[in-house]
Write an enzyme that holds these catalytic residues in place. Sequence first.
Site, PDB file in Angstrom:
ATOM      1  N   HIS A   1      -3.295   7.350   6.585  1.00 28.92           N
ATOM      2  CA  HIS A   1      -2.405   8.404   6.045  1.00 28.92           C
ATOM      3  C   HIS A   1      -2.911   9.507   5.564  1.00 28.92           C
ATOM      4  O   HIS A   1      -2.313  10.458   5.583  1.00 28.92           O
ATOM      5  CB  HIS A   1      -1.536   7.713   4.936  1.00 28.92           C
ATOM      6  CG  HIS A   1      -0.280   6.955   5.279  1.00 28.92           C
ATOM      7  ND1 HIS A   1       0.681   7.393   6.095  1.00 28.92           N
ATOM      8  CD2 HIS A   1       0.009   5.273   4.981  1.00 28.92           C
ATOM      9  CE1 HIS A   1       1.667   6.453   6.024  1.00 28.92           C
ATOM     10  NE2 HIS A   1       1.076   5.162   6.037  1.00 28.92           N
TER      11      HIS A   1
ATOM     12  N   GLY B   1       0.633  -1.176   0.012  1.00 25.20           N
ATOM     13  CA  GLY B   1      -0.118  -0.146  -0.123  1.00 25.20           C
ATOM     14  C   GLY B   1       0.756   1.228  -0.080  1.00 25.20           C
ATOM     15  O   GLY B   1       1.820   0.989   0.339  1.00 25.20           O
TER      16      GLY B   1
ATOM     17  N   HIS C   1      -4.956   1.186   7.405  1.00 21.30           N
ATOM     18  CA  HIS C   1      -3.693   1.805   7.616  1.00 21.30           C
ATOM     19  C   HIS C   1      -3.466   3.202   6.596  1.00 21.30           C
ATOM     20  O   HIS C   1      -3.068   4.001   6.722  1.00 21.30           O
ATOM     21  CB  HIS C   1      -2.734   0.772   7.292  1.00 21.30           C
ATOM     22  CG  HIS C   1      -0.942   1.287   7.402  1.00 21.30           C
ATOM     23  ND1 HIS C   1      -0.105   0.872   8.169  1.00 21.30           N
ATOM     24  CD2 HIS C   1      -0.397   2.146   6.346  1.00 21.30           C
ATOM     25  CE1 HIS C   1       1.115   1.407   7.944  1.00 21.30           C
ATOM     26  NE2 HIS C   1       0.804   2.229   6.726  1.00 21.30           N
ATOM     27  N   GLU C   2      -3.608   2.648   5.198  1.00 19.88           N
ATOM     28  CA  GLU C   2      -3.631   3.811   4.323  1.00 19.88           C
ATOM     29  C   GLU C   2      -4.463   5.111   4.221  1.00 19.88           C
ATOM     30  O   GLU C   2      -4.167   6.130   4.140  1.00 19.88           O
ATOM     31  CB  GLU C   2      -3.872   3.153   2.826  1.00 19.88           C
ATOM     32  CG  GLU C   2      -2.733   1.926   2.450  1.00 19.88           C
ATOM     33  CD  GLU C   2      -1.395   2.400   2.565  1.00 19.88           C
ATOM     34  OE1 GLU C   2      -0.997   3.533   2.457  1.00 19.88           O
ATOM     35  OE2 GLU C   2      -0.654   1.498   3.111  1.00 19.88           O
TER      36      GLU C   2
ATOM     37  N   GLN D   1       2.515  10.118   1.249  1.00 17.86           N
ATOM     38  CA  GLN D   1       3.993   9.530   1.422  1.00 17.86           C
ATOM     39  C   GLN D   1       4.982   9.947   0.510  1.00 17.86           C
ATOM     40  O   GLN D   1       5.981   9.690   0.306  1.00 17.86           O
ATOM     41  CB  GLN D   1       3.976   7.973   1.435  1.00 17.86           C
ATOM     42  CG  GLN D   1       3.300   7.424   2.738  1.00 17.86           C
ATOM     43  CD  GLN D   1       3.220   5.642   2.743  1.00 17.86           C
ATOM     44  OE1 GLN D   1       2.019   5.420   2.140  1.00 17.86           O
ATOM     45  NE2 GLN D   1       4.013   5.273   3.271  1.00 17.86           N
TER      46      GLN D   1
ATOM     47  N   CYS E   1       5.532   0.061   7.416  1.00 17.53           N
ATOM     48  CA  CYS E   1       5.035   1.298   6.626  1.00 17.53           C
ATOM     49  C   CYS E   1       6.329   1.707   5.724  1.00 17.53           C
ATOM     50  O   CYS E   1       7.584   1.674   6.361  1.00 17.53           O
ATOM     51  CB  CYS E   1       4.767   2.472   7.512  1.00 17.53           C
ATOM     52  SG  CYS E   1       4.191   3.772   6.741  1.00 17.53           S
ATOM     53  N   LEU E   2       6.275   2.101   4.355  1.00 18.06           N
ATOM     54  CA  LEU E   2       7.271   2.289   3.540  1.00 18.06           C
ATOM     55  C   LEU E   2       7.823   3.672   3.983  1.00 18.06           C
ATOM     56  O   LEU E   2       8.962   3.951   3.579  1.00 18.06           O
ATOM     57  CB  LEU E   2       6.763   2.461   2.111  1.00 18.06           C
ATOM     58  CG  LEU E   2       6.351   1.250   1.441  1.00 18.06           C
ATOM     59  CD1 LEU E   2       5.709   1.606   0.004  1.00 18.06           C
ATOM     60  CD2 LEU E   2       7.490   0.155   1.434  1.00 18.06           C
TER      61      LEU E   2
HETATM   62 NI    NI Z   1       2.371   3.520   5.691  1.00 15.45          NI
END
Ligand code: NI
Length: 190
Positions: free
Chosen positions: A158, A60, A154-155, A65, A112-113
């Site tokens: 963000h 995701g 989660h996304e 991000q 998380c990225l």
């Molecule tokens: Ni994330």
Amino acid sequence: MPLRVFLLCFTSSAMKTLPILLHPDPRLKKMCDPVTVFDTALQTFADDMLHTMYEAPGVGLAAPQVGVTKRIFVMDCTTKDEDQIREHKPMVLINPEITWSADETSVYNEGCLSLPDLYEDIERPASVKMRYRDVSGETHEETFEDLWSTCAQHELDHLDGILFIDYLTRMKRNMMTRKMEKYKKDLARG
Ligand code: NI
């Protein structure tokens, strides 16, 4: 969320790999604005986001991000079995909202990225129904379960400036933030 299994890449030379912001960054803490224009620029951005997510690799990726404070995220939680060719299910969710969530919860070791190599168990509703628009502006409603549910929530977080570490105790969150500060400093030094 990072994906630790091998992924066949969904790539094309026309797609760009966008730089991913790392925590701590004020741009990851912003409330994102709804998408109002559904044009080719949005389609290109969504393709670049998917490309960036697969390259990372992750399951995701949310627009903030990559420094864009718009309500859009991409995800693909399909995983590859050892001997099977996996099929991708690239999804683009625009202006997503939760219209129903299950009472039952599930715990997933999230990453998380924007916080590479850091994982923590997070408890969330086990399934959610989300209403969202696709790149052409068409409205959809879909129920997500298992990893898809965790990832979608989660996304969506963000887009409201919330990171998974915000669910942890302050002590744990501060510890992870210090680790990330060090990681970024080391990265800058090369
Ligand atoms: Ni994330």
